[in-house]
Design a protein around this motif. Structure first.
Motif, PDB file in Angstrom:
ATOM      1  N   MET A   1       0.831  -1.202   0.000  1.00  0.00           N
ATOM      2  CA  MET A   1       0.000   0.000   0.000  1.00  0.00           C
ATOM      3  C   MET A   1       0.867   1.253   0.000  1.00  0.00           C
ATOM      4  O   MET A   1       0.559   2.245  -0.674  1.00  0.00           O
ATOM      5  CB  MET A   1      -0.936  -0.002   1.214  1.00  0.00           C
ATOM      6  N   ASN A   2       1.966   1.216   0.749  1.00  0.00           N
ATOM      7  CA  ASN A   2       2.878   2.366   0.760  1.00  0.00           C
ATOM      8  C   ASN A   2       3.372   2.674  -0.647  1.00  0.00           C
ATOM      9  O   ASN A   2       3.394   3.824  -1.077  1.00  0.00           O
ATOM     10  CB  ASN A   2       4.079   2.082   1.667  1.00  0.00           C
ATOM     11  N   MET A   3       3.783   1.592  -1.349  1.00  0.00           N
ATOM     12  CA  MET A   3       4.253   1.777  -2.709  1.00  0.00           C
ATOM     13  C   MET A   3       3.147   2.367  -3.575  1.00  0.00           C
ATOM     14  O   MET A   3       3.391   3.243  -4.413  1.00  0.00           O
ATOM     15  CB  MET A   3       4.719   0.420  -3.265  1.00  0.00           C
ATOM     16  N   MET A   4       1.915   1.927  -3.353  1.00  0.00           N
ATOM     17  CA  MET A   4       0.790   2.474  -4.122  1.00  0.00           C
ATOM     18  C   MET A   4       0.628   3.970  -3.857  1.00  0.00           C
ATOM     19  O   MET A   4       0.397   4.747  -4.782  1.00  0.00           O
ATOM     20  CB  MET A   4      -0.506   1.751  -3.747  1.00  0.00           C
ATOM     21  N   PHE A   5       0.756   4.380  -2.612  1.00  0.00           N
ATOM     22  CA  PHE A   5       0.597   5.804  -2.304  1.00  0.00           C
ATOM     23  C   PHE A   5       1.625   6.644  -3.066  1.00  0.00           C
ATOM     24  O   PHE A   5       1.306   7.697  -3.615  1.00  0.00           O
ATOM     25  CB  PHE A   5       0.739   6.058  -0.795  1.00  0.00           C
TER      26      PHE A   5
ATOM     27  N   THR B   1      22.973   6.430   0.857  1.00  0.00           N
ATOM     28  CA  THR B   1      22.091   5.903   1.907  1.00  0.00           C
ATOM     29  C   THR B   1      21.557   7.076   2.717  1.00  0.00           C
ATOM     30  O   THR B   1      22.313   7.948   3.138  1.00  0.00           O
ATOM     31  CB  THR B   1      22.867   4.954   2.828  1.00  0.00           C
ATOM     32  N   VAL B   2      20.240   7.114   2.865  1.00  0.00           N
ATOM     33  CA  VAL B   2      19.613   8.255   3.518  1.00  0.00           C
ATOM     34  C   VAL B   2      18.919   7.785   4.789  1.00  0.00           C
ATOM     35  O   VAL B   2      18.134   6.829   4.740  1.00  0.00           O
ATOM     36  CB  VAL B   2      18.570   8.919   2.585  1.00  0.00           C
ATOM     37  N   PRO B   3      19.191   8.398   5.915  1.00  0.00           N
ATOM     38  CA  PRO B   3      18.486   8.005   7.136  1.00  0.00           C
ATOM     39  C   PRO B   3      16.998   8.338   7.047  1.00  0.00           C
ATOM     40  O   PRO B   3      16.613   9.265   6.346  1.00  0.00           O
ATOM     41  CB  PRO B   3      19.163   8.841   8.220  1.00  0.00           C
ATOM     42  N   ARG B   4      16.175   7.550   7.723  1.00  0.00           N
ATOM     43  CA  ARG B   4      14.737   7.794   7.720  1.00  0.00           C
ATOM     44  C   ARG B   4      14.405   8.949   8.655  1.00  0.00           C
ATOM     45  O   ARG B   4      15.049   9.118   9.689  1.00  0.00           O
ATOM     46  CB  ARG B   4      14.001   6.541   8.212  1.00  0.00           C
TER      47      ARG B   4
ATOM     48  N   VAL C   1      12.309   8.063   1.400  1.00  0.00           N
ATOM     49  CA  VAL C   1      11.929   7.585   2.731  1.00  0.00           C
ATOM     50  C   VAL C   1      11.613   6.091   2.680  1.00  0.00           C
ATOM     51  O   VAL C   1      11.977   5.325   3.564  1.00  0.00           O
ATOM     52  CB  VAL C   1      10.717   8.385   3.261  1.00  0.00           C
ATOM     53  N   TYR C   2      10.962   5.686   1.608  1.00  0.00           N
ATOM     54  CA  TYR C   2      10.568   4.290   1.447  1.00  0.00           C
ATOM     55  C   TYR C   2      11.790   3.374   1.337  1.00  0.00           C
ATOM     56  O   TYR C   2      11.884   2.368   2.023  1.00  0.00           O
ATOM     57  CB  TYR C   2       9.695   4.173   0.197  1.00  0.00           C
ATOM     58  N   ASP C   3      12.734   3.769   0.456  1.00  0.00           N
ATOM     59  CA  ASP C   3      13.903   2.924   0.213  1.00  0.00           C
ATOM     60  C   ASP C   3      15.004   3.107   1.250  1.00  0.00           C
ATOM     61  O   ASP C   3      15.816   2.216   1.442  1.00  0.00           O
ATOM     62  CB  ASP C   3      14.505   3.236  -1.168  1.00  0.00           C
ATOM     63  N   GLY C   4      15.060   4.286   1.843  1.00  0.00           N
ATOM     64  CA  GLY C   4      16.179   4.594   2.723  1.00  0.00           C
ATOM     65  C   GLY C   4      17.460   4.840   1.955  1.00  0.00           C
ATOM     66  O   GLY C   4      18.550   4.823   2.515  1.00  0.00           O
ATOM     67  N   CYS C   5      17.332   5.055   0.646  1.00  0.00           N
ATOM     68  CA  CYS C   5      18.507   5.331  -0.169  1.00  0.00           C
ATOM     69  C   CYS C   5      18.071   5.866  -1.528  1.00  0.00           C
ATOM     70  O   CYS C   5      16.875   5.876  -1.837  1.00  0.00           O
ATOM     71  CB  CYS C   5      19.330   4.058  -0.385  1.00  0.00           C
ATOM     72  N   VAL C   6      19.017   6.373  -2.306  1.00  0.00           N
ATOM     73  CA  VAL C   6      18.748   6.617  -3.725  1.00  0.00           C
ATOM     74  C   VAL C   6      19.793   5.853  -4.525  1.00  0.00           C
ATOM     75  O   VAL C   6      20.957   5.752  -4.111  1.00  0.00           O
ATOM     76  CB  VAL C   6      18.824   8.118  -4.107  1.00  0.00           C
ATOM     77  N   ARG C   7      19.342   5.283  -5.627  1.00  0.00           N
ATOM     78  CA  ARG C   7      20.269   4.615  -6.549  1.00  0.00           C
ATOM     79  C   ARG C   7      19.803   4.928  -7.954  1.00  0.00           C
ATOM     80  O   ARG C   7      18.605   5.106  -8.196  1.00  0.00           O
ATOM     81  CB  ARG C   7      20.245   3.093  -6.326  1.00  0.00           C
ATOM     82  N   PRO C   8      20.744   5.001  -8.899  1.00  0.00           N
ATOM     83  CA  PRO C   8      20.335   5.392 -10.254  1.00  0.00           C
ATOM     84  C   PRO C   8      19.349   4.409 -10.890  1.00  0.00           C
ATOM     85  O   PRO C   8      18.527   4.797 -11.714  1.00  0.00           O
ATOM     86  CB  PRO C   8      21.644   5.432 -11.044  1.00  0.00           C
TER      87      PRO C   8
END
Lengths: 348, 261
Positions: A43-47, A152-155, A237-244
């Motif tokens: 559901m989070n992914m859907m939002f 890597t991004v902290p929540r 926020v969902y992934d806790g990181c960014v990647r290309p």
């Protein structure tokens, strides 16, 4: 009955609509706590997808400007947020509007060709965004942007309430999705939204009413990509990181598929589209081990994964052929049927 | 001669060429306020071309267009609209995905103030504005007798109604000058009469200046204050309806030769 114009232009006009909204909100309020973690995660992914799809729907559905770079604009928001939070130590909440504006700005920059071109040619120039932006994520200044491994991004957290686990993220994403849905609807039903549709349906006729078509196309790019930027921040926020690799071309194509299936140019469309596509996706994931079982073990996994894409493609084609106005139109017809029931309803 | 302040729209020696074809060849025209001017002429005479020049779709190679003393020749169409020039089209050009109300609401565009931000928030300012301008739109819907189809999507409505919606949208802009391009083409006798009544009412109630292109000579002679005749991009006559009716050149070019007795 509408007794004044304010009521007549209101979003919810009848008591049953208010009751339906109440039930929906009550369901959404408790869903994060009653469902198992995996479902809440879906559901989070859907939002997140709904917020992004609203953006593309404003741009493509309402204003008629096709974009095949939506994932890249989402990535722009995500990377802006990640860099602000990690490299500059910004607060998550302050990074949100800046990330949204950065994506909106990128959208305007790549929307500039809309001055001269439309349709296929505009698709090509937004496709350029889809190649240039992820290339920047991958190759530009790896020390800052993160290169192949990303950042890597902290929540974020509010007091002790950390948005680390899906059950808690739910109570961030759900309200954001509700707010962005209302914003999308408000834009669509006010002056700006009508001008978008005017530009989409008949550009010369929009012009003679004092609408500057190019100005409104750029506004559509800005708003559409602003939504993408918000969705990008949510994705961080969902992934806790960014990647290309989180923001590939396929992501943009999925987005277009979602709004086609859901129904372009309606606010409910992207919501239906996301729910159907994600539900299909989850179903395929559940079925793929079973289907994989029919094949030799060494190709079982690929067959399962490929099946998802094939199902997606078939659904899009079926909708384009049989219901180009999408699920939203089916919903409309269903509503009218119910309103006229038990009398027969002939769609006009 | 009319003096400058009595002229609302002036075209001064306008020439428009497509390659070697001269669509407009030195058209000079003065339109006085509150007048109903009809332009007639055979197909291809340049009537619609002149409209397209006035509202900025075409840029003439020579000549100028002035509206209320201001030169508008080089302005883009949306800026000309903001000055108060509105038009309808011969082939209906509506927004097919919008309802009748919303189509006419688009005509209010230049009078609404809410932008992206107030629109996104909606509650308060934009909502109040929306309800306020709905009043004007509903007045037009009543006036044009569109009440029963108010919330229908325009794409599915019959031709005659679409013509009226087109007129309604043009009127919603509250124009000072209204260009009507064959508002009665393809209509039945009854529909033509209704449309003529709407046009005359508009002139009377709102004091709008109207330039009308129309082929139905009966209608033109009945409602126009002044008639201008075009032929092959030239203006061949300009005068009161009775004068035009008896003008030799006009009869030859357009009305046809009287039968030899």
């Amino acid at each position: 009955m509408d007794v004044n114009y304010r009521q007549s232009v209101a979003m919810l006009r009848t008591r049953s609509q208010w009751i339906a909204l109440g039930v929906l909100l009550a369901f959404l309020a408790v869903a994060g706590r009653v469902f198992p973690s995996e479902i809440v995660d879906v559901m989070n992914m859907m939002f997140i997808l709904i917020v992004a799809a609203h953006g593309l729907n404003i741009l493509t559905g309402y204003c008629g400007q096709i974009s095949v770079g939506h994932a890249a604009f989402k990535g722009t928001g995500a990377y802006t947020a990640a860099m602000l939070i990690v490299r500059l130590g910004w607060n998550h909440w302050v990074a949100l509007p800046v990330a949204a504006l950065a994506a909106g700005g990128a959208g305007v920059a790549f929307g500039l060709p809309a001055f001269r071109v439309g349709g296929f040619y505009l698709a090509m120039s937004t496709l350029a965004a889809q190649f240039i932006l992820p290339a920047l994520f991958l190759f530009a200044m790896p020390g800052i942007v993160g290169g192949i491994s990303g950042i890597t991004v902290p929540r974020p957290a509010i007091g002790d309430f950390s948005f680390r686990i899906p059950e808690n993220q739910y109570y961030l994403f759900m309200p954001m999705c509700v707010v962005m849905t209302i914003v999308a609807r408000n834009i669509a039903r006010s002056r700006t939204g009508r001008a978008f549709v005017a530009v989409r349906d008949n550009e010369p006729a929009a012009t003679i009413m004092g609408i500057n078509p190019f100005g409104y196309k750029l506004r559509a790019f800005f708003i559409g990509c602003l939504f993408a930027g918000v969705a990008g921040w949510m994705r961080v926020v969902y992934d806790g990181c960014v990647r290309p690799d989180i923001y590939p071309l396929m992501g943009s194509i999925w987005m277009l598929g979602i709004i086609i299936i859901g129904g372009m140019g309606t606010t409910i469309g992207p919501i239906f589209g996301v729910i159907l596509v994600r539900a299909l996706n989850e179903m395929v994931l559940m079925l793929s081990p079973f289907i994989g079982g029919f094949f030799r073990p060494e190709i079982a996994i690929q067959m399962g994964a490929g099946l998802g894409l094939i199902v997606f493609a078939v659904v899009v084609i079926v909708f384009l052929v049989f219901e180009p106005r999408g699920l939203a139109h089916l919903w409309q017809v269903f509503n009218e049927r119910m309103r006229h029931w038990p009398f027969k309803y002939e769609p006009g | 001669m009319v003096t400058e302040d009595e002229v609302q729209l002036r075209t001064d020696n306008v020439c428009l060429r497509f390659g070697v074809v001269k669509a407009l060849d030195g058209i000079s025209l003065d339109v006085k306020p509150h007048q109903l001017l009809a332009i007639i002429g055979p197909n291809g005479a340049g009537k619609t071309c002149l409209f397209n020049v006035i509202n900025g779709f075409y840029r003439p190679q020579e000549g100028e267009v002035y509206f209320e003393g201001q030169r508008i020749t080089q302005l883009p169409p949306y800026k000309i609209a903001k000055l108060g020039i509105s038009r309808t089209f011969q082939a209906i050009q509506l927004y097919h995905g919008l309802s009748v109300v919303d189509n006419i609401m688009v005509g209010r565009h230049i009078h609404l103030k809410s932008g992206m931000v107030s629109g996104a928030i909606y509650f308060g300012w934009a909502q109040r504005e929306e309800a306020e301008h709905r009043k004007e739109v509903e007045w037009l819907i009543d006036f044009l007798e569109l009440t029963s189809v108010r919330n229908r999507i325009v794409g599915s409505l019959p031709y005659g109604l679409q013509k009226r919606i087109d007129l309604g949208r043009a009127l919603a802009l509250e124009p000072k000058l209204l260009l009507l391009d064959e508002p009665m083409a393809g209509m039945s006798r009854d529909e033509k009469e209704a449309m003529a009544r709407f046009i005359l009412d508009v002139v009377e109630m709102r004091g709008i200046t109207i330039v009308l292109v129309e082929h139905d000579m009966g209608v033109v002679m009945d409602i126009a204050d002044r008639v201008v005749v075009f032929d092959y991009g030239h203006k061949i006559a300009d005068g009161l309806p009775e004068e035009i009716r008896n003008n030799e050149q006009v009869i030859k070019a357009y009305l046809g030769k009287p039968k030899e007795a």
